[in-house]
Motif scaffolding. Structure first.
Motif, PDB file in Angstrom:
ATOM      1  N   ASP B 219       0.831  -1.220   0.000  1.00  0.00           N
ATOM      2  CA  ASP B 219       0.000   0.000   0.000  1.00  0.00           C
ATOM      3  C   ASP B 219       0.861   1.263   0.000  1.00  0.00           C
ATOM      4  N   ILE B 220       2.002   1.199   0.704  1.00  0.00           N
ATOM      5  CA  ILE B 220       2.887   2.367   0.794  1.00  0.00           C
ATOM      6  C   ILE B 220       3.491   2.675  -0.575  1.00  0.00           C
ATOM      7  N   ILE B 221       3.959   1.637  -1.242  1.00  0.00           N
ATOM      8  CA  ILE B 221       4.608   1.837  -2.546  1.00  0.00           C
ATOM      9  C   ILE B 221       3.594   2.395  -3.543  1.00  0.00           C
ATOM     10  N   GLU B 222       2.367   1.914  -3.470  1.00  0.00           N
ATOM     11  CA  GLU B 222       1.320   2.434  -4.349  1.00  0.00           C
ATOM     12  C   GLU B 222       0.979   3.881  -3.999  1.00  0.00           C
ATOM     13  N   ALA B 223       0.935   4.183  -2.710  1.00  0.00           N
ATOM     14  CA  ALA B 223       0.621   5.555  -2.282  1.00  0.00           C
ATOM     15  C   ALA B 223       1.737   6.518  -2.694  1.00  0.00           C
ATOM     16  N   LEU B 224       2.983   6.092  -2.554  1.00  0.00           N
ATOM     17  CA  LEU B 224       4.114   6.934  -2.968  1.00  0.00           C
ATOM     18  C   LEU B 224       4.032   7.199  -4.476  1.00  0.00           C
ATOM     19  N   ALA B 225       3.701   6.171  -5.245  1.00  0.00           N
ATOM     20  CA  ALA B 225       3.610   6.331  -6.702  1.00  0.00           C
ATOM     21  C   ALA B 225       2.505   7.317  -7.060  1.00  0.00           C
ATOM     22  N   GLU B 226       1.384   7.200  -6.354  1.00  0.00           N
ATOM     23  CA  GLU B 226       0.267   8.104  -6.636  1.00  0.00           C
ATOM     24  C   GLU B 226       0.652   9.555  -6.354  1.00  0.00           C
ATOM     25  N   GLU B 227       1.398   9.769  -5.299  1.00  0.00           N
ATOM     26  CA  GLU B 227       1.840  11.123  -4.913  1.00  0.00           C
ATOM     27  C   GLU B 227       3.112  11.520  -5.660  1.00  0.00           C
ATOM     28  N   LYS B 228       3.574  10.631  -6.552  1.00  0.00           N
ATOM     29  CA  LYS B 228       4.795  10.878  -7.341  1.00  0.00           C
ATOM     30  C   LYS B 228       6.011  11.175  -6.448  1.00  0.00           C
ATOM     31  N   ILE B 229       6.066  10.517  -5.302  1.00  0.00           N
ATOM     32  CA  ILE B 229       7.224  10.641  -4.416  1.00  0.00           C
ATOM     33  C   ILE B 229       8.164   9.463  -4.697  1.00  0.00           C
ATOM     34  N   VAL B 230       9.412   9.748  -5.056  1.00  0.00           N
ATOM     35  CA  VAL B 230      10.436   8.703  -5.147  1.00  0.00           C
ATOM     36  C   VAL B 230      11.405   8.907  -3.983  1.00  0.00           C
ATOM     37  N   VAL B 305       4.667  14.150   2.206  1.00  0.00           N
ATOM     38  CA  VAL B 305       4.784  12.828   2.823  1.00  0.00           C
ATOM     39  C   VAL B 305       3.771  12.670   3.952  1.00  0.00           C
ATOM     40  N   MET B 306       3.595  13.726   4.738  1.00  0.00           N
ATOM     41  CA  MET B 306       2.660  13.638   5.852  1.00  0.00           C
ATOM     42  C   MET B 306       1.230  13.464   5.342  1.00  0.00           C
ATOM     43  N   ARG B 307       0.959  14.037   4.162  1.00  0.00           N
ATOM     44  CA  ARG B 307      -0.377  13.905   3.568  1.00  0.00           C
ATOM     45  C   ARG B 307      -0.762  12.451   3.299  1.00  0.00           C
ATOM     46  N   LEU B 308       0.240  11.598   3.112  1.00  0.00           N
ATOM     47  CA  LEU B 308      -0.039  10.174   2.889  1.00  0.00           C
ATOM     48  C   LEU B 308      -0.817   9.579   4.056  1.00  0.00           C
ATOM     49  N   GLY B 309      -0.584  10.150   5.245  1.00  0.00           N
ATOM     50  CA  GLY B 309      -1.261   9.636   6.437  1.00  0.00           C
ATOM     51  C   GLY B 309      -0.775   8.252   6.840  1.00  0.00           C
ATOM     52  N   LEU B 310       0.365   7.836   6.301  1.00  0.00           N
ATOM     53  CA  LEU B 310       0.825   6.456   6.520  1.00  0.00           C
ATOM     54  C   LEU B 310       2.190   6.365   7.174  1.00  0.00           C
ATOM     55  N   VAL B 311       2.838   7.500   7.387  1.00  0.00           N
ATOM     56  CA  VAL B 311       4.215   7.434   7.881  1.00  0.00           C
ATOM     57  C   VAL B 311       4.465   8.392   9.046  1.00  0.00           C
TER      58      VAL B 311
END
Lengths: 343, 343
Positions: B219-230, B305-311
């Motif tokens: 889920d994290i990897i998918e969320a990072l991809a959606e937010e275009k965070i590498v 990153v904080m917007r992800l709500g996951l970290v």
């Protein structure tokens, strides 16, 4: 843990077991060109290429005995085992990853010997050591091997491609590794209680080499590529000829006839087998660990294949309904049988 | 076997040992984008893509105890362990190969349970079971895991990419799996001689789940991809936070400061740690088996990153010369230490 029905693994045999466990393994991802059921998995890579990945394990007490297996040779053999699976797909190995489970009784120097053998084989085959790790093991030494190779998609040889009337070709000779192992086991038994053991290996160096330091047949794959021969099917001979023929027959839905007097057996193999009152043909059929290749080509390619100077034609592919047989010189047919689950 | 100098493995420690053994492993093949030294090897595949391959092993007596580890869960966890390595490269796992070494005392039904867990996890993560084999083992159960994933080359996060001032982010919470294991071990000790043991697990289901059936953070990897965070660097937390921070520091040639009071620890972890007179922070730092992800991003990405709500952001990257430290609430610095070679 279970009150349910209990089936012993030996009841199913190794092949039956794998079938039973992986029956529901469907390939859903587009990139999975071939999953369960071959020497390696085949993964799409670019439009025309594929990456092939194989996995193997060598376990102390099952696959090797450290009382007579030098660690440098064991490292070399681990790479051969991995590379052989990739070569058997008509692909070239490029990377290998080695995962060790080591008991604390092993010294760092011993592990360095093991790695020296790994690196020597990698260099010989043009393989990069690309990872892996070293962990503690409560029991013996375990060597996990993941090998990665590459090929044009069109050039990959699967187990399932053999056609009616194809010729069955074998590289090198068979049974030598098995006789090498028999010799090592005999000397171990004989010298078990001797204080300064001096094992009698003179004249048997070839057999020991074939067991302790087998070479992966990269030369064959390169020669086939040069002659533009793509085998219709291929498999590496790690479990003995009988088992590999049956694997090809099963995957290709065909039968086979193997002519006993055409099976290539080295004179050293025959000599030791006679000395030990063993049958060299049994060593070739069921001994295993030869790491030679078996492949099939259309009948029309006979001349082209023989020109390689590297293979023997030992038989041909028949209809599935006729089954897989060994034909003896007197013309009688013996049904080929796979080895059971080794313990 | 050796008259030469003998160095004990424990003298070098696990990381020192791997360094020492793989020092000469150079990558010569063009297709080897990254070899030794990350969660997975990275192999070129097409012009812009890469295939990542990881290898892991779970050994009975070292990684699991079958007296309390249900085989279905063990199969599930094996897939989590493999997938986690691929996710830690910011790639998605697509294939997995499982090689089993099984003792003859295991029944076919037990192996089916194991495979049921494997297939359940594969389905959840969209992974194809693409091969592997089952062999005899003279000792315990060994599970070899080879996992294959895919990513755009540009999107891969290596351990070596962390930059000065980057934020260190952690998914989920840490130490729960370790406390789950402590609980299982305690009940095993207490009930060793009891005829009909009834272990006391009420209220601790979460911890048991985290140890016996950890979920890979796809889920994290998918969320990072959606937010275009590498992430500039990433690693999975399998050996405890301290060890992973040190790995990132070593590979990225940097230091780090981790703030103790920012380390995410579940209340169930703290509760059991208190009951067992243990320190939950030690469980988070050195316990391991969390299978969460640790990654770094540039300071400017904090809000995103904080917007992800996951970290949780637990610290930041410093210069290499400053070293890697844990900062306690009272402001004192404790040098981070890696775990030794577990035996």
């Amino acid at each position: 843990m279970h009150d349910k029905k209990r089936t012993e693994i030996a009841e199913l045999g190794e092949f039956g077991l794998i079938d039973c466990l992986t029956r529901s393994a469907a390939a859903d991802n587009e990139s999975t060109l071939k999953g369960v059921g071959d020497d390696a998995a085949v993964i799409a890579a670019g439009r025309n290429d594929a990456i092939v990945v194989s996995t193997d394990a060598l376990l102390e007490g099952v696959d090797f005995d450290l009382t007579y297996f030098p660690l440098k040779h064991l490292g070399y053999k681990a790479v051969t085992v991995g590379a052989s699976d990739i070569l058997a797909m008509n692909a070239l190995p490029e990377q290998i990853m080695i995962s060790l489970g080591v008991s604390s009784k092993m010294s760092v120097e011993a592990l360095k010997d093991l790695y020296e053998g790994i690196e020597f084989a990698c260099k010989e085959l043009g393989i990069d050591l690309a990872g892996g790790d070293t962990r503690a093991s409560m029991t013996g030494l375990t060597i996990g091997i993941t090998t990665i190779g590459r090929a044009r998609r069109k050039a990959i040889s699967y187990r399932g491609g053999a056609q009616f009337n194809d010729l069955i070709c074998i590289t090198g000779n068979l049974g030598a590794a098995y006789m090498g192992l028999q010799l090592l086991e005999r000397e171990k038994r004989v010298l078990a209680d001797v204080e300064n053991p001096e094992p009698q290996f003179a004249g048997h160096e070839y057999l020991l080499q074939r067991y302790l330091k087998p070479r992966a047949r990269k030369d064959i794959i390169e020669a086939l590529a040069e002659e533009k021969i793509v085998p219709t099917s291929m498999i590496d001979i790690s479990d003995g000829l009988a088992s590999e023929v049956l694997q090809i027959c099963k995957a290709s839905k065909c039968g086979a006839r193997i002519y006993l007097d055409r099976i290539p057996i080295a004179k050293q193999t025959t000599a030791l087998a006679e000395e030990m009152h063993a049958d060299p043909v049994v060593a070739a059929l069921n001994g295993g660990e030869d790491y030679e290749l078996m492949f099939t080509v259309p009948l029309a390619m006979q001349e082209q294949v023989m020109r390689l100077g590297l293979v023997d034609v030992v038989g041909h592919i028949t209809r599935e309904s006729t089954g897989a047989y060994l034909v003896t010189p007197d013309g009688s047919d013996i049904k080929l049988r796979a080895q059971g689950f080794k313990e």
